[in-house]
Design an enzyme around this catalytic site. Structure first.
Site, short mmCIF file in Angstrom:
data_model
loop_
_atom_site.label_atom_id
_atom_site.label_comp_id
_atom_site.label_asym_id
_atom_site.label_seq_id
_atom_site.Cartn_x
_atom_site.Cartn_y
_atom_site.Cartn_z
CB CYS B 89 -0.98 -0.06 1.17
SG CYS B 89 -2.39 1.05 0.95
CG HIS B 197 -3.40 -3.68 3.29
ND1 HIS B 197 -2.41 -3.01 3.98
CD2 HIS B 197 -4.11 -2.73 2.64
CE1 HIS B 197 -2.52 -1.71 3.76
NE2 HIS B 197 -3.55 -1.51 2.96
CD GLU B 199 -0.60 -5.51 5.76
OE1 GLU B 199 -0.40 -6.08 4.67
OE2 GLU B 199 -0.94 -4.31 5.85
#
Lengths: 77, 229
Positions: B89, B197, B199
């Protein structure tokens, strides 16, 4: 010395912000708006005698992203 | 030896804890937290992660100010030595501004901040970051960004596609990215920048709509590829 740097999106790079403003102008009833592109004006107050090559470096290294933007320098000596 | 990963925090980063948590969940050892003003990175790193967020308030352009920070000079030097770097990002935006990856990330074509889980197609499953996926596989990963519209000139896009450097593509409309590109690899495959994302997709939630685990294999791939024995 006062120097103005104009940073513009290169031709062909989509400017969604400009497009939205274009639509808004039409919505306000303004006829004949062919296109709107939005850029950025940066005013620099520089030590007298700063040469244009240095200002160009400032533009290329930080003020503009030359992948997507072009710049012009006004007021340099 | 424990996997040595560093997570860089800039002023305005807001996914740094998520990134560190994901790395720890997969690698089993905590990531080293590094502040943007540090001039040096820890030594012997297996991975450097640049997290999401709004570094320096997105002043000037997303990622532009972070790219000039002292720690980024060290990150660029490390990447040039072959140290793997993952930018997610805002981290992807920083990597393009630092010229570690080609192209730029423009305002989303629809002008809106896009925050939802999107389907991605794994384009290159042979890179160190994506080896745990199957080529052509569809995975679901959250996005949350305003400036994710990938741009590069046609010649650069052709080169990236020809060299297998498109890691992920959006499998659905998202932000207007050129050729639906969601993630890009460096020429040596050791730098990956992506808007989605991974994560945030580490564990399958009991309620499927609350999140899946499709991002986990990216970290597992990085661990398998980069861990020093």
């Amino acid at each position: 010395m006062q120097v103005r740097v104009l940073v513009r999106l290169k031709p062909g790079v989509l400017d969604p912000q400009g497009r939205a403003v274009h639509h808004a102008l039409e919505g306000l009833g303004f006829a004949g708006v062919e296109d709107v592109r939005i850029g950025r004006l940066i005013e620099l107050d520089l030590a007298e005698g700063t040469d244009e090559a240095t200002i160009r470096q400032m533009c290329e290294k930080l003020l503009a992203n030359t992948v997507i933007e072009s710049f012009t320098i006004e007021g340099a000596q | 030896m424990a996997f040595r990963a560093a997570v860089i925090t800039f002023p305005g980063s807001n996914c740094d804890r998520d990134m560190a948590s994901a790395i720890e969940a997969v690698a089993g050892s905590p990531a080293i937290r590094v502040w943007h003003g540090d001039a040096e990175l820890p030594d012997r790193l297996d991975l450097i992660a640049l997290p999401g967020g709004f570094s320096y308030g997105d002043y000037l352009r997303s990622g532009a100010m972070a790219a000039t920070s002292p720690i980024m000079r060290a990150v660029v030097a490390a990447a040039e030595r072959g140290v793997p770097v993952l930018g997610v990002c805002n981290g992807f935006q920083v990597l393009t501004e630092a010229r570690l990856l080609p192209g730029a990330l423009l305002r989303n074509a629809g002008q809106r901040f896009v925050c939802r889980t999107v389907a991605l197609t794994v384009e290159n499953a042979a890179s160190p970051f994506t080896a745990g996926y199957a080529a052509g596989e569809t995975i679901r990963i959250p996005v949350a960004h305003h400036d994710g519209n990938y741009y590069a000139d046609a010649e650069t896009l052709d080169r990236l596609e020809g060299e297998g450097r498109v890691a992920f593509r959006y499998a659905e409309g998202c932000n207007g990215s050129a050729r639906d590109i969601a993630g890009v690899l460096s020429a040596n495959g050791r730098v990956l920048g992506m808007m989605p994302h991974p994560e945030r997709a580490i564990e399958q939630a009991a309620v499927p709509s609350l999140g899946g685990a499709d991002g986990r294999r990216l970290f597992e791939s990085a661990l398998a590829s980069f861990a020093t024995a």
